[in-house]
Design a protein around this motif. Structure first.
Motif, PDB file in Angstrom:
ATOM      1  N   UNK A   8       0.613  -1.166  -0.062  1.00 47.02           N
ATOM      2  CA  UNK A   8      -0.145  -0.084   0.044  1.00 47.02           C
ATOM      3  C   UNK A   8       1.000   1.244   0.027  1.00 47.02           C
ATOM      4  N   UNK A   9       2.149   1.396  -0.234  1.00 47.67           N
ATOM      5  CA  UNK A   9       2.938   2.250  -0.091  1.00 47.67           C
ATOM      6  C   UNK A   9       2.800   3.197   1.176  1.00 47.67           C
ATOM      7  N   UNK A  10       3.002   2.371   2.289  1.00 46.68           N
ATOM      8  CA  UNK A  10       2.698   3.545   3.346  1.00 46.68           C
ATOM      9  C   UNK A  10       3.804   4.430   3.464  1.00 46.68           C
ATOM     10  N   UNK A  11       3.596   5.604   4.060  1.00 42.84           N
ATOM     11  CA  UNK A  11       4.552   6.629   4.614  1.00 42.84           C
ATOM     12  C   UNK A  11       4.691   6.659   5.949  1.00 42.84           C
ATOM     13  N   UNK A  38       4.167 -13.125  -6.758  1.00 44.00           N
ATOM     14  CA  UNK A  38       3.790 -11.652  -7.569  1.00 44.00           C
ATOM     15  C   UNK A  38       3.832 -10.308  -6.306  1.00 44.00           C
ATOM     16  N   UNK A  39       3.935  -9.314  -6.937  1.00 44.37           N
ATOM     17  CA  UNK A  39       3.748  -8.107  -6.223  1.00 44.37           C
ATOM     18  C   UNK A  39       2.801  -7.248  -6.873  1.00 44.37           C
ATOM     19  N   UNK A  40       1.589  -6.847  -5.895  1.00 43.57           N
ATOM     20  CA  UNK A  40       0.800  -6.101  -6.379  1.00 43.57           C
ATOM     21  C   UNK A  40       0.725  -4.519  -5.559  1.00 43.57           C
ATOM     22  N   UNK A  41       0.338  -3.555  -6.146  1.00 44.73           N
ATOM     23  CA  UNK A  41       0.515  -2.463  -5.592  1.00 44.73           C
ATOM     24  C   UNK A  41      -0.686  -1.617  -5.741  1.00 44.73           C
ATOM     25  N   UNK A  42      -1.406  -1.086  -4.496  1.00 49.71           N
ATOM     26  CA  UNK A  42      -2.752  -0.638  -4.368  1.00 49.71           C
ATOM     27  C   UNK A  42      -2.908   0.833  -5.036  1.00 49.71           C
ATOM     28  N   UNK A  54      -1.580   5.974  -8.568  1.00 44.09           N
ATOM     29  CA  UNK A  54      -1.393   5.791  -9.847  1.00 44.09           C
ATOM     30  C   UNK A  54      -0.700   4.185  -9.826  1.00 44.09           C
ATOM     31  N   UNK A  55      -1.257   3.151  -9.520  1.00 46.20           N
ATOM     32  CA  UNK A  55      -0.485   1.888  -9.635  1.00 46.20           C
ATOM     33  C   UNK A  55       0.203   1.630 -11.088  1.00 46.20           C
ATOM     34  N   UNK A  56      -0.659   2.081 -12.157  1.00 46.41           N
ATOM     35  CA  UNK A  56       0.138   2.000 -13.596  1.00 46.41           C
ATOM     36  C   UNK A  56       1.316   2.807 -13.772  1.00 46.41           C
ATOM     37  N   UNK A  57       1.422   3.726 -13.271  1.00 44.67           N
ATOM     38  CA  UNK A  57       2.678   4.358 -13.144  1.00 44.67           C
ATOM     39  C   UNK A  57       3.818   3.613 -12.439  1.00 44.67           C
ATOM     40  N   UNK A  73      -1.786  -4.502 -10.119  1.00 43.25           N
ATOM     41  CA  UNK A  73      -2.534  -3.716  -9.419  1.00 43.25           C
ATOM     42  C   UNK A  73      -3.240  -4.443  -8.435  1.00 43.25           C
ATOM     43  N   UNK A  74      -3.586  -3.993  -7.171  1.00 45.06           N
ATOM     44  CA  UNK A  74      -4.246  -4.459  -6.214  1.00 45.06           C
ATOM     45  C   UNK A  74      -5.056  -3.412  -5.549  1.00 45.06           C
ATOM     46  N   UNK A  75      -6.096  -2.651  -6.197  1.00 50.95           N
ATOM     47  CA  UNK A  75      -6.412  -2.836  -7.256  1.00 50.95           C
ATOM     48  C   UNK A  75      -6.815  -1.697  -8.167  1.00 50.95           C
ATOM     49  N   UNK A  76      -7.020  -1.556  -9.471  1.00 51.26           N
ATOM     50  CA  UNK A  76      -7.385  -0.416 -10.209  1.00 51.26           C
ATOM     51  C   UNK A  76      -8.843  -0.457  -9.850  1.00 51.26           C
ATOM     52  N   UNK A  77      -9.435   0.743  -9.324  1.00 51.76           N
ATOM     53  CA  UNK A  77     -10.797   0.881  -8.984  1.00 51.76           C
ATOM     54  C   UNK A  77     -11.638   1.427 -10.081  1.00 51.76           C
ATOM     55  N   UNK A  78     -12.007   0.198 -10.921  1.00 52.77           N
ATOM     56  CA  UNK A  78     -12.741   0.317 -12.238  1.00 52.77           C
ATOM     57  C   UNK A  78     -13.918   1.258 -12.206  1.00 52.77           C
ATOM     58  N   UNK A  79     -14.774   1.598 -11.343  1.00 52.86           N
ATOM     59  CA  UNK A  79     -15.875   2.626 -11.575  1.00 52.86           C
ATOM     60  C   UNK A  79     -15.323   3.991 -11.715  1.00 52.86           C
TER      61      UNK A  79
END
Length: 331
Positions: A8-11, A38-42, A54-57, A73-79
């Motif tokens: 979740x890339x916590x700061x 695997x590695x997913x970023x939220x 921006x997970x895609x970046x 991606x965990x997850x792309x928020x499709x709506x």
């Protein structure tokens, strides 16, 4: 057992967002070396203490600096988005990093009501339309709209040799049944749910309809875990995460994950003490043997093919060490 990473890339309170995103890079590189699958970023929006919107970046950056670990991606928020654009983005990633890209899909807003309005119009309507959006995205990824469909003449270019693998993420019976209906792999967020996950997964497996030949149900269960060399060390490291969670519930915690020393000084009310007990029940905290035992119990209970671990600590070194201790014990 296959193990993976959810980040979740916590700061932390002593970091900038730049620091946190670069620590995400170090984490995935460590995960690759340790044998994680695997590695997913939220994806989160305007949430203090979380760096990735921006997970895609980040996946472009991560893919260029790793070699073989699956990333997604965990997850792309499709709506928030049009399926066509999402398919274009992940087809591009899958073209650049062949046979390595996952596209996790979720329906949550990922931020406040104000953020939701800034991101997209008619979000609630799009949530209602989520099953339609998912089907549309799958058709764009597979390039198989039926003849006569309004989109049958277009493609989400570039067309990769190995398309991104779509996963549906959720915490409910509704999301599990949607994944089963569409022949999608499913990820259950154990770490953020009080629902009966085992029953939800059972329903998914029993109602699964293959979208492609030889396709079978695939289940990932995501759990929050912190491992230390001793149980006492793990409990101490986990305190930062637990106190930060309490702070966020109160609208505090804007400085990021507190240090262990700061967490120890936090004055708890009786109600907060009870909240901490409940939070601990949804986490795995312990030494390597204890964590391994609980992970295998979880895998058996959920009939999971894979366990994905989310670890938030104040120190980036403690986070990588936690993943290292688990990997050395399990693999």
């Amino acid at each position: 057992m296959r193990l993976s990473i959810l980040d979740q890339s916590p700061i932390s309170s002593n970091q900038t967002a730049y620091d946190a995103l670069n620590e995400s890079m170090k984490l995935v590189q460590a995960g690759e070396a340790l044998g994680y699958t695997r590695y997913w970023i939220a994806e989160h929006h305007d949430l203090p203490g979380l760096a990735c919107s921006a997970p895609e970046v980040m996946l472009s950056y991560i893919g260029a600096n790793t070699n073989h670990i699956r990333i997604g991606s965990g997850a792309i928020l499709l709506p928030h988005y049009r399926p066509y654009k999402v398919a274009e983005v992940f087809n591009t990633l899958a073209t650049l990093f062949p046979n390595r890209i996952d596209i996790g899909i979720g329906r949550a807003p990922g931020g406040s009501a104000e953020v939701t309005n800034a991101l997209s119009e008619n979000f609630l309507q799009q949530v209602w339309n989520f099953p339609i959006l998912v089907k549309e995205l799958l058709h764009f990824l597979d390039g198989d709209f039926p003849a006569g469909h309004e989109y049958s003449s277009i493609s989400a270019s570039p067309t990769p040799e190995n398309p991104a693998v779509p996963w549906l993420l959720g915490t409910s019976k509704k999301s599990a049944l949607l994944a089963a209906e569409n022949g999608m792999p499913y990820t259950f967020g154990h770490f953020m749910s009080d629902n009966d996950g085992a029953a939800i997964i059972k329903g998914y497996i029993e109602t699964f309809k293959p979208r492609k030949e030889q396709q079978t149900p695939q289940v990932i269960v995501t759990v929050s875990a912190i491992c230390g060399e001793t149980t006492e060390q793990a409990e101490e490291i986990a305190l930062s995460n637990l106190i930060w969670s309490l702070q966020k519930e109160k609208g505090e915690g804007h400085q990021g994950v507190p240090s262990i020393e700061e967490a120890k000084k936090y004055m708890l009310t009786e109600k907060e003490m009870e909240s901490l007990k409940t939070m601990r029940q949804n986490m795995i905290i312990g030494n390597p043997h204890e964590v391994k035992q609980k992970l295998f119990e979880l895998q058996t209970n959920y009939q999971a093919n894979e366990i994905m671990i989310n670890t938030i600590t104040y120190s980036p070194e403690d986070r990588i060490q936690s993943y290292k201790l688990i990997a050395e014990e399990v693999f």
